[in-house]
Design a protein around this motif. Structure first.
Motif, PDB file in Angstrom:
ATOM      1  N   GLY A 113      62.273   4.860  50.023  1.00  0.00           N
ATOM      2  CA  GLY A 113      62.959   4.112  48.984  1.00  0.00           C
ATOM      3  C   GLY A 113      64.285   4.788  48.670  1.00  0.00           C
ATOM      4  O   GLY A 113      64.529   5.934  49.026  1.00  0.00           O
ATOM      5  N   ARG A 114      65.161   4.065  48.008  1.00  0.00           N
ATOM      6  CA  ARG A 114      66.487   4.588  47.717  1.00  0.00           C
ATOM      7  C   ARG A 114      66.725   4.657  46.218  1.00  0.00           C
ATOM      8  O   ARG A 114      66.142   3.899  45.444  1.00  0.00           O
ATOM      9  N   SER A 115      67.604   5.532  45.845  1.00  0.00           N
ATOM     10  CA  SER A 115      67.957   5.684  44.445  1.00  0.00           C
ATOM     11  C   SER A 115      68.470   4.383  43.871  1.00  0.00           C
ATOM     12  O   SER A 115      69.205   3.637  44.533  1.00  0.00           O
ATOM     13  N   SER A 116      68.073   4.089  42.659  1.00  0.00           N
ATOM     14  CA  SER A 116      68.549   2.908  41.927  1.00  0.00           C
ATOM     15  C   SER A 116      68.235   1.595  42.635  1.00  0.00           C
ATOM     16  O   SER A 116      68.909   0.592  42.406  1.00  0.00           O
ATOM     17  N   LEU A 117      67.204   1.600  43.490  1.00  0.00           N
ATOM     18  CA  LEU A 117      66.782   0.391  44.211  1.00  0.00           C
ATOM     19  C   LEU A 117      67.910  -0.192  45.060  1.00  0.00           C
ATOM     20  O   LEU A 117      67.978  -1.406  45.273  1.00  0.00           O
TER      21      LEU A 117
END
Length: 362
Positions: A78-82
């Protein structure tokens, strides 16, 4: 209830129109949340903790439903801040024709007002991902970019938009200890120069996203910078300026930012410890002129060496170019056709200083 909801929506839209007309892109118009973000951490239905969906969730109970998202395609972290991508800004702003290209050379062919961020080893200016300390860093008033910080697009720009010129002043800067509103450049979108704003985007309200007229909004010729009246300058971080853009640059480059510096950081007693920015008028020196290939901070709609001052953006491209330190080497004889300029480094100095030989202003 539905009629009330529809009516309220229309009313709110009508109220928002004046704001939208004067806003920047990313602010109040055109953008959807899903352009940059994905609710489930990525565009591949991964879980928000970053783990992939690898089980059908069947077997614990004979009546348990099978997970319709099993298996998740292209599982990954997953990535930061979606965010949808690791460098989500570049998905629109690198090598695209529908949005301003702000990386390296411009695929859209016009001379950009800010130039391009550097990705390779050549040229000068800002480089995304660098942890090198900002040249001239000054930390006693605001310590916004301490050693070890990573430069990102959102170090300078607000990803969700803002009312400042080019969405300058990110959320991180606006909440930093020592932040002052004199660091937020104001902007007008008007048919003529607006002396009350730091930057005027000439005919800026005619810009329509995707119309292909990027040059009329982001091109060098579309931007005019103003100079506030004598006595109304902005004092912050040890320096004085007549345009908030220079105070913005001074958040990181404070020791390169002067006008009449309040402290002699070198200690040699000279008049200017740094090149003055946006305070001293070009015409204050009898040998000085000003070439049209450079952007001065103007007191009126017509450039005039007697009333105008040089600032950070007179000599440098804000993002960068192929010259050292993102300097502009203006042509002494005609209009520049590149973001680097069609002259040599000395023609930059001679554009204002006549010593050692004159440059022909035009």
């Amino acid at each position: 209830m539905r009629r009330f909801t529809v009516a309220l929506t229309v009313l709110l839209a009508a109220v928002a129109l004046p704001l939208m007309a004067q806003s920047n892109y990313h602010y109040n118009e055109n953008m959807n949340c899903s352009d940059c973000h994905s609710m489930h951490a990525s565009a591949h239905n991964n879980l928000t903790d970053g783990s992939a969906i690898t089980t059908p969730n069947a077997g614990a109970s004979p009546n348990r439903a099978i997970n319709p998202y099993y298996p998740a395609p292209n599982p990954g972290p997953g990535r930061s801040s979606l965010l949808k991508a690791d460098d989500v800004c570049s998905t629109c702003h690198k090598d695209q024709t529908f949005a301003p290209d702000v990386y390296d050379d411009n695929v859209n062919g016009y001379i950009r007002s800010a130039g391009g961020l550097r990705e390779g080893a050549t040229g000068g200016g800002h480089k995304i991902g660098t942890t090198i300390a900002a040249p001239g860093y000054k930390s006693d008033v605001i310590n916004y970019f301490p050693p070890g910080s990573t430069l990102e697009c959102v170090s300078c720009h607000s990803a969700h938009g803002g009312t400042g010129f080019r969405n300058l002043v990110s959320h991180g800067l606006s909440v930093a200890t020592g932040y002052n509103a004199v660091m937020k450049p104001t902007v007008a979108k008007a048919a003529a120069f607006d002396s009350t704003k730091d930057a005027t985007i000439l005919n800026g309200n005619t810009y329509v996203f995707g119309s292909g007229n990027l040059q009329s909004y982001y091109g060098r010729q579309a931007i005019v910078y103003s100079r506030t009246a004598d006595g109304a300058e902005y004092n912050y971080n040890g320096g004085k300026s007549s345009n908030r853009i220079d105070q913005f640059c001074g958040a990181c480059h404070g020791n390169f930012h002067g006008g009449d510096a309040t402290a002699d950081v070198v200690g040699n007693g000279t008049d200017f410890v740094r090149h003055p920015t946006s305070v001293v008028k070009v015409g204050a020196f009898s040998s000085a002129t000003a070439a049209a290939n450079l952007k001065l901070y103007q007191a009126s709609g017509t450039p005039n060496a007697a009333t105008d001052s040089p600032g950070c953006l007179t000599c440098h491209k804000a993002h960068g170019n192929n010259n050292p330190f993102a300097l502009i080497y203006p042509s002494p004889t005609g209009a520049d056709t590149t973001e680097e300029g069609n002259g040599a480094y000395k023609t930059l100095c001679k554009s204002c200083h006549g010593m050692g030989g004159s440059i022909t202003p035009f």
